[in-house]
Design an enzyme around this catalytic site. Structure first.
Site, PDB file in Angstrom:
ATOM      1  N   ASN A  97      42.301  29.937  45.148  1.00 39.48           N
ATOM      2  CA  ASN A  97      42.032  29.006  44.044  1.00 39.48           C
ATOM      3  C   ASN A  97      43.082  29.048  42.937  1.00 39.48           C
ATOM      4  O   ASN A  97      43.258  28.074  42.215  1.00 39.48           O
ATOM      5  CB  ASN A  97      40.626  29.230  43.472  1.00 39.48           C
ATOM      6  CG  ASN A  97      40.380  30.654  43.027  1.00 39.48           C
ATOM      7  OD1 ASN A  97      41.124  31.568  43.375  1.00 39.48           O
ATOM      8  ND2 ASN A  97      39.323  30.853  42.270  1.00 39.48           N
ATOM      9  N   GLU A 193      39.226  42.280  41.390  1.00 43.19           N
ATOM     10  CA  GLU A 193      38.578  41.217  40.619  1.00 43.19           C
ATOM     11  C   GLU A 193      37.787  40.391  41.618  1.00 43.19           C
ATOM     12  O   GLU A 193      38.364  39.696  42.453  1.00 43.19           O
ATOM     13  CB  GLU A 193      39.613  40.343  39.910  1.00 43.19           C
ATOM     14  CG  GLU A 193      38.964  39.263  39.057  1.00 43.19           C
ATOM     15  CD  GLU A 193      39.961  38.231  38.548  1.00 43.19           C
ATOM     16  OE1 GLU A 193      39.540  37.369  37.776  1.00 43.19           O
ATOM     17  OE2 GLU A 193      41.140  38.293  38.935  1.00 43.19           O
ATOM     18  N   CYS A 227      35.775  32.074  39.988  1.00 45.26           N
ATOM     19  CA  CYS A 227      34.831  33.173  39.740  1.00 45.26           C
ATOM     20  C   CYS A 227      34.273  33.088  38.322  1.00 45.26           C
ATOM     21  O   CYS A 227      33.176  33.588  38.044  1.00 45.26           O
ATOM     22  CB  CYS A 227      35.503  34.527  39.981  1.00 45.26           C
ATOM     23  SG  CYS A 227      36.929  34.866  38.923  1.00 45.26           S
TER      24      CYS A 227
END
Length: 378
Positions: A97, A193, A227
Site C-alpha cells: 500500500n 509495524e 493500517c
C-alpha cells in the site's frame, strides 16, 4: 567505511531526486497498486520530506560521554565513552500500500547509520520500489550497500528471514506474517509495524459535521487499504441516529472508479483475494443482523464504499481488519463500554476521539491501549 557526512549527503540527494521524478514514479505506482494519482504523488513527495528529516536527525547522531558517578560504585574521576556502531545488514520488507514510503522509511535510517540493506519489496508495488532503489544508486550510494530481492514472500520470505547474514529485520505488513517472522527470527532484533482496528469514538457533544468529514476521509481513502484507516465507529444511540444520515450522504458522494480519474477515492482492491475477504466480512455482518446503510456491492475488485449500523461484538467485522472500504458502527451505552470494546481488539495501533470536552478526551485517551490517540475537539 563512509563518513556520516557523506551518508547524510547521499540521503539529501536521494530526496531531491525523488521530488524531481515524483510524477513518473507516482504514475507507475498508480498503475501497479491502483492508488489514485494525487495520493501517489503525495506519497513520493512525503517520502522526500521523510528522507530529509532522516538526514537532519542523523547529523546529531553521535556518541556520548557519561560521568562515572552515574554507575553504582562509580566516581567522578571515571568517564564512560559511548559510541554508535552499525548493526550490519538490515532486511527491509515493505507492503504494497505504500511501496515507496515504507521502503524508504526502512532504507534511509539504516543507510545513514552505516548499515547495508536488503530490500524485499511487495510483489505488487515492486516496480515502484525498484525505482526508489535506483534513486538511491543515482544519489551516490556505493555498489552493494542497497540490494533488492523481488519475488513472492511465500517463496523467498523464510529464506531471507532465517539467513545467517541478517542482523536486523524491519517489516511492515499483516499481523499474521509479522507473527510468522517473529517465530522464525530467533535472536535477530525485529521492528514490526502490523495491523490495526482503529476506533473512532464519538461522544454526545461532538461536532458531528467535523467528525463525519474526518471519519469518512480516514475510513475510505485508498479504499481503506491502510493500517491507520478508521475501521470502526463506537458511539451512543442518540449520536448514531444523527451520525448515520450524515455519514450516508458523505459516503454515497465518494467517487468510485479507476485511479487515473480525477477525484476518485475508492479504487479496485489490490487483488481478488482481498475483495473476497471484504465481501465475506460484509455478508457475515448482514447475515448476523447488521443494518446495511449503503454499499455492499462488488464489481470485480471494486467493493463499493460500505457503511454498516447496529454492528455487535459477535460479528467478525467488529474485530477483523478488513483492509477495504467498509465501516461498521457499534452502539454503546457508556464511555467505559466504548473504551472496553476499543481495548478488546488484538490490535493496538491508534484511535480517534471526537468531543468538545477536553477532560473527557484525555480520560479516554489515557485508558485506550493504543500507540496514538488523535483528539478532535473543534
Amino acid at each position: 567505511e563512509t563518513s556520516l557526512n557523506e551518508r547524510v549527503d547521499i540521503i539529501y540527494k536521494a530526496a531531491k531526486l525523488l521530488e524531481e521524478n515524483s510524477e513518473e514514479i507516482a504514475t507507475l505506482m498508480m498503475m501497479e497498486i491502483s492508488k489514485d494519482k494525487k495520493s501517489c504523488v503525495s506519497e513520493v513527495v512525503r517520502t522526500a520530506d521523510l528522507l530529509r528529516f532522516t538526514a537532519d536527525t542523523a547529523k546529531a547522531m553521535q556518541g556520548e560521554a557519561l560521568s562515572g558517578d552515574s554507575f553504582p560504585g562509580g566516581s567522578k574521576s571515571k568517564m564512560a565513552f559511548v559510541s554508535r556502531e552499525p548493526l550490519g545488514t538490515v532486511l527491509a520488507i515493505a507492503p504494497f500500500n505504500y511501496p515507496v514510503n515504507l521502503s524508504a522509511s526502512k532504507i534511509g535510517p539504516a543507510i545513514v547509520a552505516g548499515n547495508t540493506v536488503i530490500l524485499k519489496p511487495p510483489t505488487q508495488g515492486s516496480l515502484s520500489a525498484l525505482c526508489l532503489a535506483e534513486v538511491f544508486n543515482k544519489a551516490g550510494l556505493p555498489a552493494g550497500v542497497l540490494n533488492t530481492v523481488t519475488g513472492r514472500g511465500s517463496e523467498i520470505g523464510d529464506y531471507l528471514i532465517t539467513h545467517e547474514g541478517i542482523n536486523f529485520i524491519n517489516f511492515t505488513g499483516s499481523t499474521a506474517v509479522g507473527q510468522h517472522i517473529a517465530s522464525l527470527s530467533k535472536m535477530v532484533p525485529l521492528l514490526l509495524e502490523l495491523g490495526g482496528k482503529d476506533a473512532a469514538i464519538v461522544l454526545q457533544d461532538a461536532n458531528l459535521e467535523e467528525a463525519v468529514k474526518n471519519i469518512v476521509s480516514g475510513a475510505y481513502s485508498y479504499s481503506g487499504q491502510r493500517c491507520t484507516a478508521v475501521k470502526r465507529i463506537i458511539t451512543f444511540d442518540s449520536v448514531a441516529d444523527k451520525l448515520i444520515p450524515l455519514l450516508k450522504e458523505k459516503v454515497e458522494n465518494l467517487k468510485v472508479g479507476n485511479p487515473d480519474e480525477d477525484g476518485v477515492v475508492v479504487t479496485p482492491l489490490i487483488d481478488n483475494k482481498s475483495a473476497d475477504f471484504v465481501e465475506g466480512l460484509i455478508k457475515d455482518a448482514t447475515d448476523s443482523g447488521a443494518t446495511l446503510i449503503t454499499g455492499g456491492t462488488r464489481e470485480n475488485n471494486i467493493i463499493y464504499p460500505t457503511l454498516l449500523d447496529n454492528v455487535t461484538t459477535d460479528m467478525r467485522i467488529a474485530w477483523e481488519e478488513p483492509f477495504g472500504p467498509v465501516l461498521p458502527l457499534i452502539r454503546v451505552s457508556s464511555i467505559d463500554e466504548a473504551i472496553e470494546i476499543a481495548n478488546k481488539s488484538e490490535y493496538g495501533l491508534q484511535s480517534s476521539v471526537f468531543t468538545q470536552d477536553i477532560d473527557k478526551a484525555f480520560y479516554i485517551a489515557k485508558k485506550l491501549e493504543v500507540g496514538t490517540v488523535q483528539v478532535n475537539n473543534k
